[in-house]
Design an enzyme around this catalytic site. Structure first.
Site, PDB file in Angstrom:
ATOM      1  N   ALA A 109      60.768 -57.954 -33.314  1.00 46.64           N
ATOM      2  CA  ALA A 109      60.839 -56.983 -32.230  1.00 46.64           C
ATOM      3  C   ALA A 109      62.292 -56.501 -32.158  1.00 46.64           C
ATOM      4  CB  ALA A 109      60.427 -57.628 -30.909  1.00 46.64           C
ATOM      5  N   GLU A 115      64.231 -56.197 -29.775  1.00 49.83           N
ATOM      6  CA  GLU A 115      65.057 -57.053 -28.907  1.00 49.83           C
ATOM      7  C   GLU A 115      64.978 -58.535 -29.313  1.00 49.83           C
ATOM      8  OE1 GLU A 115      67.475 -56.960 -26.341  1.00 49.83           O
ATOM      9  OE2 GLU A 115      67.626 -55.175 -27.547  1.00 49.83           O
ATOM     10  N   SER A 116      64.698 -58.793 -30.568  1.00 49.66           N
ATOM     11  CA  SER A 116      64.625 -60.171 -31.073  1.00 49.66           C
ATOM     12  C   SER A 116      65.956 -60.903 -30.935  1.00 49.66           C
ATOM     13  CB  SER A 116      64.216 -60.115 -32.551  1.00 49.66           C
ATOM     14  OG  SER A 116      64.574 -61.299 -33.229  1.00 49.66           O
ATOM     15  N   ASN A 117      65.884 -62.119 -30.415  1.00 54.09           N
ATOM     16  CA  ASN A 117      67.079 -62.969 -30.379  1.00 54.09           C
ATOM     17  C   ASN A 117      67.460 -63.429 -31.776  1.00 54.09           C
ATOM     18  OD1 ASN A 117      67.442 -63.211 -27.434  1.00 54.09           O
ATOM     19  ND2 ASN A 117      65.435 -64.183 -27.523  1.00 54.09           N
ATOM     20  N   VAL A 170      67.075 -61.754 -34.600  1.00 54.07           N
ATOM     21  CA  VAL A 170      67.786 -60.659 -35.280  1.00 54.07           C
ATOM     22  C   VAL A 170      69.251 -60.643 -34.817  1.00 54.07           C
ATOM     23  CG1 VAL A 170      67.980 -58.141 -35.432  1.00 54.07           C
ATOM     24  CG2 VAL A 170      65.757 -59.243 -35.762  1.00 54.07           C
TER      25      VAL A 170
END
Ligand SMILES: *Cc1c(COP(=O)(O)O)cnc(C)c1O
Length: 285
Positions: A43, A45-47, A49
């Site tokens: 996503a 807003e992935s942590n 990533v």
């Protein structure tokens, strides 16, 4: 009940979170293999990533992320507005991440696009959430930091946090309880398969991966969407202990902890809430 909190929200790679432990091992492996470029997906807003972008920059590796605002499992689409805010993307972009954005679609489409990009640019591909057997190994070792609990409760999604802990505590008096942040119950089988991979890596019996406890009662409206119970739990912990939770994972898991405590499930027990982080997403809601 005697409640303790494991603060993985206070670890490294730009605002912490549970992905940091996995990234330490995954990045070491990538460097051993001479990786110059890395691709992952998630996503927007992935942590993961965010933390992998920072880790790759620190290690001098070019980092690419294929993202959708709100990927979904067919049949579990979430209608409505995209997530507000972009705190994780801001950190990742400052760390030099190359974002490849796609329209919302199924997770499978996102995974395939990451594989295609990795092939095109000659990059190493890191699976979503760092959930490889090596990523799970990080949580297998983390178990050594927390002996003697009756219950360890944590937010679960791509599965390596849960499988590392589950395999480590399998057959012991400690019960590992994952609170799913995704609605699809088929994840139980995916996570178990990941756990078998961890057992093979460790040279242990694959049956240690069986019998996980993953509960789906606190997902709320869907993956990536805040829930009322999670937001109430976040306000509660902030007001009692001054600790910030996140709306997508840890807030929902803590809502589960409060509900189960009220139902008496933890009476007389020593309980550990594993705070998996996600702090930037707190600012997105
Ligand atoms: C990724 C994530 C989780 C879930 O961990 P998995 O190992 O992917 O199951 C929980 N909390 C936060 C804040 C996360 O970013």
């Amino acid at each position: 009940m005697d409640l303790w909190i494991k603060r993985d929200d206070l670890t490294g790679f730009a605002m912490g979170g549970n992905k940091g432990r996995k990234i330490e091992l995954i990045l070491g492996d990538l460097l051993d293999q001479g990786a110059k470029k890395v691709v992952t997906c998630g996503a927007a807003e992935s942590n993961f990533v965010r933390q992998l972008a920072v880790g790759c920059q620190m290690a001098g590796i070019e980092f690419h992320a294929v993202v959708m605002d709100r990927p979904f499992e067919p049949g579990f689409e979430v209608p409505g507005a995209p997530p507000k805010g972009s705190a994780n993307q801001k950190i990742a972009s400052l760390a030099g991440a190359h974002f490849h954005r796609m329209e919302n679609g199924p997770w499978e489409t996102l995974f395939e696009a990451a594989t295609v990009l990795a092939r095109e640019i000659g990059a190493f591909e890191v699976p979503i959430g760092g959930s490889t057997p090596l990523g799970a190994m990080a949580f297998f070792h983390a178990a050594e930091e927390v002996p003697g609990f009756d219950v360890i409760l944590h937010a679960s999604s791509s599965g390596s946090t849960q499988m590392g802990l589950h395999v480590a505590f399998s057959g012991s008096a400690t019960h590992v309880l994952g609170i799913s942040c995704d609605p699809e119950e088929a994840l139980v089988e995916d996570h178990t398969e990941l756990g078998r991979g961890l057992c093979r890596l460790l040279g242990r019996d694959e049956s240690l991966a069986e019998g996980i406890d993953l509960r789906f009662d606190w997902v709320g409206p869907g993956y990536g969407v805040p829930s009322d119970a999670g937001q109430a739990a976040t306000r509660w912990l902030l007001s009692k202990e001054g600790i910030v939770l996140d709306p997508i994972y840890s807030g929902k898991a803590f809502a589960a902890l409060l509900d189960l405590a009220r139902q008496g499930e933890f009476e007389g027990k020593r309980v550990l809430f594993w705070h998996t982080g996600g702090t930037p997403a707190f600012f997105n809601v």
